[in-house]
Write a protein that holds these residues in place. Structure first.
Motif, short mmCIF file in Angstrom:
data_model
loop_
_atom_site.label_atom_id
_atom_site.label_comp_id
_atom_site.label_asym_id
_atom_site.label_seq_id
_atom_site.Cartn_x
_atom_site.Cartn_y
_atom_site.Cartn_z
N GLU A 66 -11.94 -9.81 39.17
CA GLU A 66 -11.14 -8.77 38.54
C GLU A 66 -11.72 -8.34 37.20
O GLU A 66 -11.08 -7.61 36.45
CB GLU A 66 -9.72 -9.28 38.30
CG GLU A 66 -9.00 -9.71 39.55
CD GLU A 66 -7.58 -9.22 39.55
OE1 GLU A 66 -6.89 -9.50 38.56
OE2 GLU A 66 -7.19 -8.55 40.52
N GLY A 67 -12.89 -8.87 36.83
CA GLY A 67 -13.46 -8.51 35.54
C GLY A 67 -12.78 -9.18 34.37
O GLY A 67 -12.83 -8.68 33.25
N GLU A 68 -12.15 -10.31 34.62
CA GLU A 68 -11.40 -10.98 33.53
C GLU A 68 -12.12 -12.21 32.99
O GLU A 68 -11.95 -12.56 31.83
CB GLU A 68 -10.03 -11.44 34.05
CG GLU A 68 -9.12 -10.32 34.49
CD GLU A 68 -8.28 -9.76 33.36
OE1 GLU A 68 -8.20 -10.41 32.30
OE2 GLU A 68 -7.71 -8.68 33.55
N CYS A 69 -12.91 -12.91 33.84
CA CYS A 69 -13.35 -14.25 33.45
C CYS A 69 -14.79 -14.31 32.94
O CYS A 69 -15.16 -15.27 32.27
CB CYS A 69 -13.16 -15.23 34.60
SG CYS A 69 -14.43 -15.14 35.88
N GLY A 70 -15.61 -13.34 33.28
CA GLY A 70 -16.98 -13.30 32.74
C GLY A 70 -18.00 -14.16 33.48
O GLY A 70 -19.18 -14.13 33.12
N GLN B 57 -17.88 -7.10 28.05
CA GLN B 57 -18.22 -6.57 29.37
C GLN B 57 -17.41 -5.32 29.69
O GLN B 57 -17.94 -4.32 30.17
CB GLN B 57 -17.95 -7.63 30.46
CG GLN B 57 -18.87 -8.85 30.40
CD GLN B 57 -18.34 -9.96 29.50
OE1 GLN B 57 -17.55 -9.72 28.59
NE2 GLN B 57 -18.77 -11.19 29.75
N MET C 291 -9.31 -9.98 25.07
CA MET C 291 -9.25 -10.07 26.53
C MET C 291 -7.84 -10.04 27.05
O MET C 291 -7.51 -10.69 28.02
CB MET C 291 -9.86 -11.40 26.99
CG MET C 291 -11.28 -11.35 27.49
SD MET C 291 -11.71 -9.91 28.42
CE MET C 291 -11.27 -10.41 30.08
#
Lengths: 160, 284
Positions: free
Chosen positions: A47-51, B99, B186
């Motif tokens: 989901e593009g949250e954890c890297g 990112q 984040m």
């Protein structure tokens, strides 16, 4: 994804030009792991949250799990496999070992890619800048201190 | 699903008119690809627009013009944005991690119309207008008319959001964006609030603009609070009154990040901090 019309993508991956047929909805993470067998890039949250899936696109860290593969045509991709020179680790990788910054290891490829981008853009970052750069990378073993120490060593700001 | 690369605005408009509602514009994809991965959307075509160079230009003047493809990272680092739109620059630096900031675009953040869009409150206090272009012409719309509902905008399926126009910070003014999240970074905002303040020579508030996100279906200006602040001085009674107006005007919901009553309770404190911060900056 079977109904996806394939589309041709030409990009460089770790310095090598690759021309690939990818699905219209395929992610860069799928392309790297399943087509190029570059399995160092990890699949975490999707989901593009954890890297964990961070790779560099034209030098900037990007979450490859939500990056369209078809969209990277003409761009320069770097993954964890491209950091070392054969058996010789990059200074940042070596510093991670020296500081025992690796616990379970799952987040490390993403951490290294983000920090590599930071050190390329800013040769001598402050501790706070290192911490801010890592905001998008999660380590569930919570060993952040050693990673920041390692980055400072690699930047020549602190001794190992 | 098909995938198209548009290299010019005309190419994108042609594809949009061809595909209509079944065509989905793809920029950085930080929202879209996550939605696609979860199976929430199933478009017939992705129209990739990152190759359109005209859409990432920033120009300053009486109004700042920002191309829709400008990334959050670029907004956070640009010197002209930092000078004319400090609240926008700081909000851009608070969206996700590096990112997300590197890939996500200003136009994408607006067009996804998340109730929690961090860039929206700073844009709203800068009187943002969006330019929507289609084969049948071009129209300009105030951002507060663009947001219709949660994840719904006034953009027609054949339209491309090309430029966002903003009023730079006038002399004698200050602005800031404060975000309450569970972590420093984040995180999706539990509450986000932007204030732009102008003071008269005697220290009275000459003009106040206040906008919030994550406390209603869309990010929005709060005219009741702006009216409560205008003409007063930055002092406890006036701030308390404006805080009450803000809590009353908000229509938050309970969700995983916080309850509606929590959101109402933190709003006055956030407003007070933002107004004080602006006041101190103008005084400097």
């Amino acid at each position: 994804m079977t109904a996806d019309q394939p589309i041709s993508v030409t990009c460089t991956v770790n310095g090598e030009t690759q021309t690939l047929e990818v699905g219209a909805g395929e992610t860069l993470l799928q392309t790297l792991r399943r087509r190029l067998w570059l399995t160092g890039t990890k699949e975490g949250c999707l989901e593009g949250e954890c890297g964990a899936c961070t790779v560099l696109i034209d030098g900037a860290p990007v979450a490859s799990c939500i990056q369209s593969a078809a969209a990277v045509d003409g761009r320069d991709i770097r993954t964890i496999e491209g950091l070392s020179d054969g058996e010789r680790l990059s200074p940042l990788q070596q510093a991670f070992l020296d500081h025992a910054a690796v616990q379970c290891g799952f987040c490390i490829p993403g951490m290294l890619m983000t920090l590599t981008a930071l050190l390329e853009q800013q040769a001598s970052p402050s501790r706070e800048e290192v911490e801010t750069a890592l905001a998008g990378n999660t380590c569930r073993c919570t060993g952040y201190q050693q990673m920041v120490d390692a980055a400072m060593t690699a930047a020549g700001r602190e001794r190992a | 699903m098909r995938f198209y690369r548009a290299h010019s605005i005309d190419e994108a408009l042609e594809l949009l008119s061809e595909w209509g509602e079944d065509g989905c514009l793809l920029a950085g994809g930080t929202d879209l690809m996550a939605q696609y991965g979860r199976g929430e959307i199933a478009p017939g075509a992705l129209i990739h627009i990152e190759g359109i160079e005209q859409l990432s230009i920033i120009s300053s003047g009486t109004r700042t013009q920002i191309g829709a493809l400008t990334s959050h990272r670029e907004l956070a680092a640009d010197a002209e944005i930092a000078a004319g739109h400090p609240a926008l620059a700081s909000a851009a630096g608070l969206v996700g991690g590096w990112q997300t900031q590197a890939a996500g675009s200003l136009g994408g953040n607006i067009c996804n119309a998340s109730p929690a869009a961090d860039l929206a409150p700073p844009l709203l206090v800068a009187d943002a207008h969006v330019t929507l272009t289609s084969k049948s012409g071009e129209r300009r719309l105030a951002l507060n008319e663009f947001f219709m509902d949660r994840r719904a905008t006034a953009r027609r399926p054949d339209e491309l959001l090309t430029v966002i126009g903003l009023e730079p910070l006038p002399p004698g003014s200050a602005e800031c964006y404060l975000k309450l999240g569970r972590r420093g970074a984040m995180d999706v905002a539990i509450v986000g609030l932007a204030v732009r303040l102008s003071l008269a020579g005697d220290g009275a508030i000459k003009a106040a603009r206040v906008a919030v996100c994550s406390v209603a279906a869309t990010p929005r200006r709060v005219p009741e609070v702006e009216a409560a602040l205008t003409g007063t001085r930055i002092e406890p009674d006036a701030l308390a009154e404006a805080g009450r107006a803000l809590a009353e005007a908000a229509s938050p919901i309970d969700d995983a990040r916080g309850t509606a009553s929590y959101r109402r309770r933190v709003l006055p404190g956030l407003l007070e901090r933002a107004v004080m911060q602006c006041g101190e900056e103008i005084g400097r």
